[in-house]
Design a protein around this motif. Structure first.
Motif, PDB file in Angstrom:
ATOM      1  N   THR A  93      47.567  54.043  36.348  1.00  0.00           N
ATOM      2  CA  THR A  93      47.677  52.608  36.574  1.00  0.00           C
ATOM      3  C   THR A  93      48.864  52.314  37.481  1.00  0.00           C
ATOM      4  OG1 THR A  93      49.035  52.350  34.595  1.00  0.00           O
ATOM      5  CG2 THR A  93      46.652  52.057  34.346  1.00  0.00           C
ATOM      6  N   CYS A  94      48.815  51.137  38.096  1.00  0.00           N
ATOM      7  CA  CYS A  94      49.923  50.700  38.943  1.00  0.00           C
ATOM      8  C   CYS A  94      50.063  49.199  38.808  1.00  0.00           C
ATOM      9  CB  CYS A  94      49.704  51.096  40.407  1.00  0.00           C
ATOM     10  SG  CYS A  94      48.204  50.403  41.138  1.00  0.00           S
ATOM     11  N   ASP A  95      51.233  48.694  39.135  1.00  0.00           N
ATOM     12  CA  ASP A  95      51.486  47.268  38.981  1.00  0.00           C
ATOM     13  C   ASP A  95      50.545  46.465  39.880  1.00  0.00           C
ATOM     14  OD1 ASP A  95      52.943  45.104  37.843  1.00  0.00           O
ATOM     15  OD2 ASP A  95      54.024  44.875  39.735  1.00  0.00           O
ATOM     16  N   GLY A  96      49.911  45.446  39.308  1.00  0.00           N
ATOM     17  CA  GLY A  96      48.997  44.602  40.066  1.00  0.00           C
ATOM     18  C   GLY A  96      47.569  45.101  40.093  1.00  0.00           C
ATOM     19  N   MET A  97      47.281  46.218  39.441  1.00  0.00           N
ATOM     20  CA  MET A  97      45.912  46.770  39.450  1.00  0.00           C
ATOM     21  C   MET A  97      44.942  45.814  38.770  1.00  0.00           C
ATOM     22  SD  MET A  97      44.456  50.226  37.560  1.00  0.00           S
ATOM     23  CE  MET A  97      44.952  51.432  38.796  1.00  0.00           C
ATOM     24  N   GLU A  98      43.729  45.734  39.330  1.00  0.00           N
ATOM     25  CA  GLU A  98      42.633  45.003  38.689  1.00  0.00           C
ATOM     26  C   GLU A  98      41.582  46.026  38.288  1.00  0.00           C
ATOM     27  OE1 GLU A  98      41.094  41.405  39.991  1.00  0.00           O
ATOM     28  OE2 GLU A  98      42.989  40.591  40.732  1.00  0.00           O
ATOM     29  N   LEU A  99      41.441  46.217  37.008  1.00  0.00           N
ATOM     30  CA  LEU A  99      40.540  47.229  36.460  1.00  0.00           C
ATOM     31  C   LEU A  99      39.306  46.533  35.901  1.00  0.00           C
ATOM     32  CD1 LEU A  99      40.052  50.207  35.672  1.00  0.00           C
ATOM     33  CD2 LEU A  99      41.344  49.765  33.573  1.00  0.00           C
ATOM     34  N   SER A 100      38.142  46.871  36.468  1.00  0.00           N
ATOM     35  CA  SER A 100      36.909  46.199  36.063  1.00  0.00           C
ATOM     36  C   SER A 100      35.954  47.181  35.415  1.00  0.00           C
ATOM     37  CB  SER A 100      36.225  45.556  37.280  1.00  0.00           C
ATOM     38  OG  SER A 100      37.063  44.590  37.871  1.00  0.00           O
ATOM     39  N   VAL A 101      35.341  46.719  34.340  1.00  0.00           N
ATOM     40  CA  VAL A 101      34.277  47.475  33.669  1.00  0.00           C
ATOM     41  C   VAL A 101      33.097  46.518  33.525  1.00  0.00           C
ATOM     42  CG1 VAL A 101      33.569  48.778  31.639  1.00  0.00           C
ATOM     43  CG2 VAL A 101      35.952  48.884  32.425  1.00  0.00           C
ATOM     44  N   ASP A 102      32.029  46.790  34.273  1.00  0.00           N
ATOM     45  CA  ASP A 102      30.868  45.905  34.254  1.00  0.00           C
ATOM     46  C   ASP A 102      29.600  46.706  34.035  1.00  0.00           C
ATOM     47  OD1 ASP A 102      31.944  43.211  34.897  1.00  0.00           O
ATOM     48  OD2 ASP A 102      32.628  44.219  36.721  1.00  0.00           O
ATOM     49  N   ARG A 103      28.621  46.022  33.476  1.00  0.00           N
ATOM     50  CA  ARG A 103      27.317  46.642  33.266  1.00  0.00           C
ATOM     51  C   ARG A 103      26.317  45.953  34.184  1.00  0.00           C
ATOM     52  NH1 ARG A 103      26.200  47.612  27.199  1.00  0.00           N
ATOM     53  NH2 ARG A 103      28.041  48.883  27.677  1.00  0.00           N
ATOM     54  N   PRO A 104      25.601  46.710  35.025  1.00  0.00           N
ATOM     55  CA  PRO A 104      24.666  46.088  35.969  1.00  0.00           C
ATOM     56  C   PRO A 104      23.613  45.252  35.240  1.00  0.00           C
ATOM     57  CG  PRO A 104      25.010  48.398  36.504  1.00  0.00           C
ATOM     58  CD  PRO A 104      25.633  48.178  35.161  1.00  0.00           C
ATOM     59  N   GLU A 105      23.300  44.102  35.849  1.00  0.00           N
ATOM     60  CA  GLU A 105      22.235  43.238  35.330  1.00  0.00           C
ATOM     61  C   GLU A 105      21.138  43.172  36.376  1.00  0.00           C
ATOM     62  OE1 GLU A 105      21.660  38.699  33.553  1.00  0.00           O
ATOM     63  OE2 GLU A 105      23.435  39.215  34.744  1.00  0.00           O
TER      64      GLU A 105
END
Length: 352
Positions: free
Chosen positions: A141-153
């Protein structure tokens, strides 16, 4: 006398010896102090991100060590200590602000340099084989990271799409060079589409067309491009004794003639378009008539009564609400030409 000198000499020798003893004692004490200080000093290996510093000091407080090195801690920053061979290790853990988007929910969390997978696990957020993660789970991880976990629809949608129309240009020698007239207004067609669309995090990431059905064909726009020249006095026909001799030498015959009240119109006038009442396309030579006075399909040759304007060969193909009796309306390609023509009496020669 000799005894007096001997006593003085002995005193000096004694003083010198005392000085030597005193100096030796001072040196011994200084050496002992240095040895004592060296024994009390402590070495630290300080790590702050990519910066690694080895530092020796007499303090045993890690906070003071960091202050002496000029390493300030921000809010939520921490450090850890650990004994290593011959020294003590201080590791600064800088707080990182991480934005986690998990199945449509957004959370702002603090991390201290763990991996993306470790962060998600610490937060109790499960990642399955169906999920798409924006970063590798082993990525730090790093400062300012945007971590996304999505499930395709995946959704099936039916929608309409435009079919662009084509544009066709054709030369028209009856129009002056440089003039363009839209004979048929183009219009886009329409098709009904069925598609399987994939969304990830509310954004479309894929589209598979399942079917396309044309519901309205596009209409090709047809534009007439003028290639002719303006009429001159030498272009005027010779009319006499039932015959019309054109400047080209062609001879027309007419059975009768009549005088009419003539005006001009174009396809862009209000209530007009490019298709006539008889289903033909408007062109120079199209005349709107009262079919009770001049039947549809009648071929004519029209000139102004004073001979100053030759409209030429024409056909009764159109009509209009104001066209009654001996009134006719001559088609011209542009509004400017219609305005220039105005309203004038014309002679109509009915061709045989």
């Amino acid at each position: 006398m000799a005894k007096s000198v001997s006593r003085v000499l002995r005193r000096k020798i004694i003083l010198i010896r005392l000085y030597i003893v005193l100096l030796s004692l001072i040196l011994v004490l200084a050496l002992l102090a240095l040895i004592s200080q060296a024994a009390l000093a402590k070495t630290y290996v300080v790590t702050d991100g990519d910066r690694v510093v080895t530092y020796t000091t007499f303090t045993e407080d890690p906070q003071e060590v960091l202050e002496q090195l000029g390493l300030s801690l921000n809010q939520n920053d921490t450090y850890t200590t650990q004994a290593v061979e011959g020294a003590a290790a201080i590791t600064v853990r800088r707080a990182q602000k991480i934005t986690v988007h998990y199945h449509g929910q957004t959370t702002l969390v603090t991390s201290f340099g763990e991996t993306a997978g470790e962060l998600l696990s610490r937060l109790g957020l499960e990642v399955t084989g169906e999920d798409v993660v924006s970063h590798g789970l082993e990525e730090a991880t790093c400062d300012g990271m945007e971590l996304s976990v999505d499930r395709p629809e995946i959704l099936r949608q039916v929608y309409t799409a435009a079919i662009p129309h084509a544009v066709s240009r054709c030369n028209d020698p009856t129009l002056p060079t440089g003039t363009e007239v839209v004979l048929t207004a183009g219009s886009d067609g329409e098709m009904r589409c069925a598609a399987q669309i994939t969304y990830l995090g509310g954004r479309e990431t894929g589209r598979q067309i399942l079917s396309e059905t044309v519901t309205r064909q596009p209409v090709t726009e047809i534009i007439a491009v003028g290639t002719g020249s303006a009429q001159t006095q030498s272009d005027k026909p010779l009319i006499a004794d039932g015959r019309i001799i054109l400047p080209t030498g062609e001879v027309l015959t007419y059975t009768r003639k009549d005088t009419v009240r003539a005006t001009a119109y174009t396809h862009t006038d209000r209530g007009c378009n490019t298709v006539t009442a008889t289903g033909t396309r408007v062109h120079r030579g199209t005349v709107a008539v009262d079919p009770r006075f001049i039947p549809y399909g009648t071929r004519m040759f029209i000139v102004s009564s004073d001979g100053s304007y030759v409209y030429g060969i024409a056909a009764a193909e159109d009509c209009g609400g104001d066209i009654k009796g001996d009134r006719v309306d001559l088609y011209l390609p542009t509004h400017a030409q219609c305005t220039a023509f105005g309203r004038r009496p014309c002679t109509v020669y009915f061709l045989g």
